[in-house]
Design a protein around this motif. Structure first.
Motif, PDB file in Angstrom:
ATOM      1  N   SER B  40      16.253   0.960 -11.493  1.00  0.00           N
ATOM      2  CA  SER B  40      16.764   2.326 -11.609  1.00  0.00           C
ATOM      3  C   SER B  40      16.237   2.995 -12.875  1.00  0.00           C
ATOM      4  CB  SER B  40      18.290   2.322 -11.620  1.00  0.00           C
ATOM      5  OG  SER B  40      18.770   1.672 -12.767  1.00  0.00           O
ATOM      6  N   ASN B  66      18.553   3.553  -4.848  1.00  0.00           N
ATOM      7  CA  ASN B  66      18.836   2.741  -6.027  1.00  0.00           C
ATOM      8  C   ASN B  66      19.597   3.542  -7.080  1.00  0.00           C
ATOM      9  OD1 ASN B  66      17.448   1.089  -8.669  1.00  0.00           O
ATOM     10  ND2 ASN B  66      18.070  -0.096  -6.892  1.00  0.00           N
ATOM     11  N   LEU B  67      19.256   4.830  -7.194  1.00  0.00           N
ATOM     12  CA  LEU B  67      19.955   5.692  -8.150  1.00  0.00           C
ATOM     13  C   LEU B  67      21.366   5.994  -7.659  1.00  0.00           C
ATOM     14  CD1 LEU B  67      17.000   8.092  -9.029  1.00  0.00           C
ATOM     15  CD2 LEU B  67      17.904   6.198 -10.379  1.00  0.00           C
TER      16      LEU B  67
END
Lengths: 160, 192
Positions: B40, B66-67
């Motif tokens: 990230s 992922n963020l």
């Protein structure tokens, strides 16, 4: 742009291998998994600087138990997925990325450990610490980003 | 409400570890995603400040999950602390307490010691080092005395009304001052 594509394939350690494109709404799944994950982090107190101190001073089993059992459960799960060829929700075959050993992992591991012991956080707990109200940890996050950026900047010159 | 009381207590390793381990197959099976968090940081760099660095030029939008995942971790941390807080006192192994006391740690009341992780101590060399330990050797400012934020009023940091024998310094939005006279600020409860 060729270089960019090469990086795309090889470097990301948590790649998205889903073939079907996901909408914004589908991404909510990951928010929910993240929330549950964050709750576990706080409730098991593994985001605590003190737990990390206990671990590195070999004065408590807690962190070793958490990390050890997480690795074992992860291994068994991956083995089961491979063994029975379990498909994803949308019917795709699960992709795995075997990791190659490089010397960089030794240098990187040593540096990572220093940061872990000092700040009491690796990247996951960092976010949970901020959410828990330790707003000052934003500074740790910024410095971790600065470290990542510096790595990208110096990547060609570093031993791997 | 027995179950609720139970989950408010700290969770043992044999509950937390397997749950964390299960995140791996969960992410693989709900969306063919390999578990990872450090990435990230790379995506944030790629999204915000890629410059001309090839390492940051890739399709980070594809990795936006992922963020979102790390945003979830932050929210989870908030929820667990606000609504599932441990009713009992925080426990640290006695041997560790003794070792850390010898090194000058005084606050054992929460998950992070205020001696190291608080805005009031950020601008001391010690606090800065611990918070920004990932940038070794980057000591950008030192002061003779301890530095403090302006008085907190309803959660908003305000510039000090009067300067008690110290120089006023500006760090972005925060006003800090080197305080020789602590009595003035003890009123607002910022200083112990």
């Amino acid at each position: 742009m060729q270089q960019a594509e090469e990086f795309d394939v090889l470097a990301c350690d948590a790649p998205n291998d889903m073939k079907k494109e996901e909408t914004g709404f589908a991404n909510l799944k990951y928010l929910i998994v993240g929330i549950l994950f964050g709750i576990v982090f706080v409730k098991a107190e593994i985001i605590s600087w003190f737990r990390i101190q206990e671990m590195f001073r070999l004065q408590s089993f807690h962190m070793y138990g958490v990390i050890g059992s997480a690795v074992v459960v992860g291994m068994i799960s991956v083995w089961l997925i491979k063994r029975f060829n379990i498909k994803t929700l949308s019917g795709e075959t699960v992709e795995f990325h075997p990791k190659k050993f490089s010397r960089g992992q030794i240098y990187g591991g040593l540096l990572f450990g220093l940061g872990w012991a000092i700040t009491g956080a690796c990247p996951g707990p960092l976010f949970a610490q901020i959410g828990s109200g330790y707003v000052v940890v934003l500074v740790t996050l910024l410095s971790a980003l600065a470290g990542t950026w510096t790595y990208g900047y110096l990547r060609d010159k570093l031993p791997h | 409400m027995e179950f609720f009381d139970l989950i408010r207590k700290p969770w043992p390793w044999y509950v937390a570890g397997p749950l964390i381990g299960l995140t791996v197959p969960t992410l693989l099976l709900i969306g063919n995603k390999s578990f990872g968090i450090s990435s990230s940081l790379r995506h944030i760099c790629a999204a915000c400040l890629p410059a001309t660095i090839p390492y940051f030029h890739y399709n980070w939008r594809k990795e936006i999950w992922n963020l979102i995942f790390v945003m979830g971790i932050l929210i989870g941390g908030f929820l667990a602390t606000q609504f599932l807080g441990n009713p009992d006192a925080f426990q640290v192994a006695p041997a560790t307490v003794a070792d850390l006391k010898a090194l000058g740690i005084q606050d054992f009341s929460g998950l992070m010691p205020a001696d190291l992780f608080s805005f009031a101590n950020l601008f001391t060399l010690k606090g800065f080092f611990f918070c920004a330990g990932r940038v070794p050797g980057r000591i950008w400012y030192t002061m003779g005395g301890r530095m403090h934020l302006g008085p907190l009023h309803n959660g908003i940091i305000e510039p000090p009304v009067a300067i008690a024998g110290g120089d006023l310094l500006f760090y972005g939005r925060w006003v800090c001052y080197d305080s020789f006279d602590t009595t003035l600020y003890s009123e607002v409860g910022l200083m112990e």
